[in-house]
Motif scaffolding. Structure first.
Motif: not given
Length: 438
Positions: A337-344, A356-362, A414-415, A428-435
């Protein structure tokens, strides 16, 4: 607008002039309607809600957010036909919505705005729940209006046409966003129209306490074509005719949420804007990427345990809801249920947005690839987008005895999306930090 009834004497005066035919109902309820009953509500699946010290979680702290469809109520799916109307009714059909305005922990007390208490937390729209010191706000996403005790309406513009009829299916009703926040007070035990569940869940302890109250937190009702709702603007504390007519769908936290009081961590700050150096679509299609780091500042109780197992605290970075919907259509969801890439924002709908582009994390410290959190609220561990909160984090000091501050660095890249080719445009993407305690 409240409809008034004509005076009887006025009606009598017109009888000798003409007999006016009574308008016939042209909409009919197709489904059973039992989804308006307490135990059949569409659940608000917040999962585990954790309250810790007011030092880490002051009043107003967000405690959870979910987006649900009324179609998730028992016995329904997205294609369930709820109501059927004549084509002539198409411009006069509405969703009508309000909190469960008569119940103490269902939507009577707007606890975040000072109702029932001497303290106004400045949190309008947050109503008392069965969880102590936890308020819930419901938002009708199609209209952007927040649920209150007073019935509101929003025109239904999406429906299916079958012959000379229109069908309103469960998928045509608005998605509902539910948000939890910490409030300073519990609702009073008297004063509301109903106190069906009595008292509240436990206010402390080492256990995990399920939301056992079946009282809904809100309702979505239909109006149009001879099917009447309670009057718009009337108080749902007493205006509850819809319930006996089985006309609507309830929304509630029953069984799908729990509360605990475990030592944990919170995110204090995060880099607000992450920028990438410009890159061309041609470069992206050659496999070239752009990366940028951002920092999350954390503070933890020294008794907190970092991890993704039960009673441990994990960190996740959640995509915006619209990006989650796009990820579903693009095949970017993980098995958990996770998401591999964040899109705009605006991906696929705004022609100025790159496709055709998205943002990944490490994780910048240990190189671990990270998934984003989705909105299903069912994922656990890495496939769900959860990671030990302190994995790779560095200590930055202590502001108060018993607590420690940390810094966590994440790399965003970004790739191109798997199997896609990049087209020029903005990102121009948006994400939220959850703990969250798992």
């Amino acid at each position: 607008m409240t409809l008034s009834r004509p005076l009887l004497s006025l009606l009598l005066l017109t009888l000798s002039a003409a007999v006016v035919p009574v308008a016939q109902a042209t909409c009919t309820r197709i489904y059973s309607g039992v989804q308006v009953l307490d135990g059949n509500s569409a659940q608000l699946p917040f999962g585990r809600v954790n309250l810790t010290s007011t030092y880490l979680q002051p009043v107003g702290t967000p405690l959870g957010s979910v987006v649900v469809s009324p179609a998730s109520a028992p016995g329904l799916n997205s294609e369930t036909v709820l109501w059927q109307c004549d084509l002539s009714d198409a411009n006069d059909i509405y969703e009508v919505f309000a909190t469960n305005g008569d119940d103490r922990v269902g939507g009577y007390w707007e606890i975040g705005n000072g109702a029932g208490t001497t303290v106004n937390d400045g949190l309008p729209g947050y109503y008392a729940t069965w969880f102590p010191y936890v308020g819930v706000k419901l938002t009708h996403l199609n209209s952007g209006r927040v649920f209150t005790r007073y019935w509101q309406q929003s025109k239904i513009t999406q429906y299916d046409t079958v012959g000379n009829k229109i069908q309103i299916k469960a998928k045509h009703l608005s998605m509902i966003q539910a948000d939890l926040a910490r409030v300073s007070s519990r609702p009073p035990n008297s004063g509301s129209g109903s106190n069906y569940c009595w008292d509240n869940a436990a206010t402390s302890g080492s256990g995990v306490y399920t939301y056992n109250c079946t009282q809904p937190n809100g309702y979505v009702v239909f109006r149009g074509g001879g099917i009447y709702s309670d009057p718009i603007g009337s108080d749902a504390n007493t205006a509850i005719a819809f319930w006996g007519q089985y006309n609507g769908i309830a929304l509630g936290m029953r069984s799908a949420s729990s509360i605990s009081y475990t030592a944990t961590c919170v995110a204090r700050n995060v880099t607000p804007v992450v920028s990438f150096m410009p890159i061309t679509a041609s470069e992206l299609n050659q496999g070239i990427t752009r990366s940028s780091n951002f920092t999350i500042n954390l503070e933890c109780s020294n008794d907190a345990r970092s991890g993704t197992a039960t009673n441990q605290t994990a960190l996740g970075i959640q995509v915006a809801y619209n990006a989650y919907a796009q990820a579903q259509s693009l095949g970017l969801l993980t098995s958990g249920g996770g998401v591999s890439y964040l899109v705009s924002n605006g991906y696929g709908t705004d022609p100025s947005v790159a496709t055709g582009v998205g943002i990944s994390l490490n994780n910048a410290s240990n190189g671990t690839a990270m998934n984003f959190l989705g909105w299903s609220n069912t994922g656990t561990g890495a496939t769900g987008g959860w990671y030990p909160v302190l994995a790779g984090a560095s200590t930055t000091g202590s502001n108060l005895s018993g607590y420690t501050s940390y810094s966590q660095t994440i790399t965003a890249t970004l790739g191109t999306l798997p199997g896609k080719r990049a087209t020029p445009g903005k990102v121009d993407a948006t994400a939220y930090v959850l703990v969250k305690v798992q």
